[in-house]
Design a protein around this motif. Sequence first.
Motif, PDB file in Angstrom:
ATOM      1  N   VAL A 171      -6.774  -1.020  -6.889  1.00 10.34           N
ATOM      2  CA  VAL A 171      -6.882  -2.391  -7.387  1.00 10.34           C
ATOM      3  C   VAL A 171      -5.628  -2.774  -8.177  1.00 10.34           C
ATOM      4  O   VAL A 171      -5.123  -1.982  -8.980  1.00 10.34           O
ATOM      5  N   GLU A 172      -5.167  -3.973  -7.932  1.00 11.86           N
ATOM      6  CA  GLU A 172      -4.068  -4.547  -8.715  1.00 11.86           C
ATOM      7  C   GLU A 172      -4.474  -5.946  -9.160  1.00 11.86           C
ATOM      8  O   GLU A 172      -4.957  -6.741  -8.346  1.00 11.86           O
ATOM      9  N   THR A 173      -4.312  -6.244 -10.439  1.00  9.79           N
ATOM     10  CA  THR A 173      -4.568  -7.595 -10.940  1.00  9.79           C
ATOM     11  C   THR A 173      -3.245  -8.320 -11.077  1.00  9.79           C
ATOM     12  O   THR A 173      -2.276  -7.768 -11.616  1.00  9.79           O
ATOM     13  N   VAL A 174      -3.217  -9.549 -10.571  1.00  9.99           N
ATOM     14  CA  VAL A 174      -1.993 -10.361 -10.585  1.00  9.99           C
ATOM     15  C   VAL A 174      -2.320 -11.732 -11.141  1.00  9.99           C
ATOM     16  O   VAL A 174      -3.315 -12.351 -10.732  1.00  9.99           O
ATOM     17  N   THR A 175      -1.501 -12.215 -12.068  1.00 10.23           N
ATOM     18  CA  THR A 175      -1.597 -13.599 -12.537  1.00 10.23           C
ATOM     19  C   THR A 175      -0.401 -14.364 -11.992  1.00 10.23           C
ATOM     20  O   THR A 175       0.743 -14.036 -12.312  1.00 10.23           O
ATOM     21  N   ALA A 176      -0.654 -15.339 -11.149  1.00  7.63           N
ATOM     22  CA  ALA A 176       0.410 -16.125 -10.520  1.00  7.63           C
ATOM     23  C   ALA A 176       0.537 -17.470 -11.221  1.00  7.63           C
ATOM     24  O   ALA A 176      -0.459 -18.156 -11.431  1.00  7.63           O
TER      25      ALA A 176
END
Length: 351
Positions: free
Chosen positions: A82-87
């Motif tokens: 899992v990777e969390t990304v805020t764009a």
Amino acid sequence: MYDVVLLTLGSERDAPGGGCGSGGACCGGATESPEKTDSGKADAGKADAGKADAGKADERCETPRVPVLACADALTARGARVETVTARSDAEIDEVLARLDGPPRPDGLTWPDPDSKTRLVVATASDAQLRAVLRRLVRRYAPPPSRRPDDLPGDRTVPDLPPVGVLPLDPARGGEQRDLAAQLGLPRDPAAVAAAVLDGNPRRLDLLRNDGGSVTLDGALLGAADEAGRPLPWRGRVEVDDAVLSDGDDPLLACAVGNAGGYAQLDGLPLLTTADPTDGVVEVAVAVPVVTRSMLGRKRVRFEVRRARGRAVAVIPRDERVPYLDDGAAGELSRKRSWWIEPGAWAVWTA
């Protein structure tokens, strides 16, 4: 096992009331400029305070919200990477979507990978945020008309877009304005969302594209109200395929363009009755005030609702500007706008 990207949008541009879904200033909110003293110099204390507030806002944006963390934990517990990304920009959204690309094609088109081991979950504070991601998917994978491939469905301008998991960040709204996740019966609990993404099936849904370069998942509502909440009449020509709902002379209180049922009613007045995001057509309704007189000569106003279903709709405003909401995002229409249906173009993971 799958690689899962948990994508959160950090910009307010597509989310009324704040990108974080809480109405705050974080994730794209601006702080006020420092005030000036009589001598024309900035108040240093207030400037420092403003910088500190901005820093705290950035820190809040960098910290994923509780549902995101809970969903990530549930996915990780099942063995997913899992990777969390805020764009915070379209370019950053595109960097995430590039992971869904398929292998190079002989025709050179960028195409989604139908066997991808990467799955995308979009954490949404509003339908407008989900729409922002789908808009970038369409722009990434829609081929130019001059390079239309033979394997593209004849009734579509885009291929089958990759399924997305939807993680609602806010509680389900009741009443008339339910968000799209609630309308579709999608899970809201982070663990249930994780299970749907890993074990569920894709449910394909219709998509509305428009000639303004955007997309609509739920629907659009054209018209406005005054400060007392009374609808303000406007004029425009409304066509659905070959049917004309208004020739531009009628005063319209509202026009609903529905792929789903988010704008099915307006203050208790039923507009859309059969909107279904899986039936391959768009439903359109206009509300027209009609003045009648009783036997005693008293004027009465009733509302006539005209409806039609079809593959495409065009609205040509006669007024200078017509306010509207499109998947919750506000705008103004000043020239012709056309929507057309893309049957089964996008999909969500369901249990």
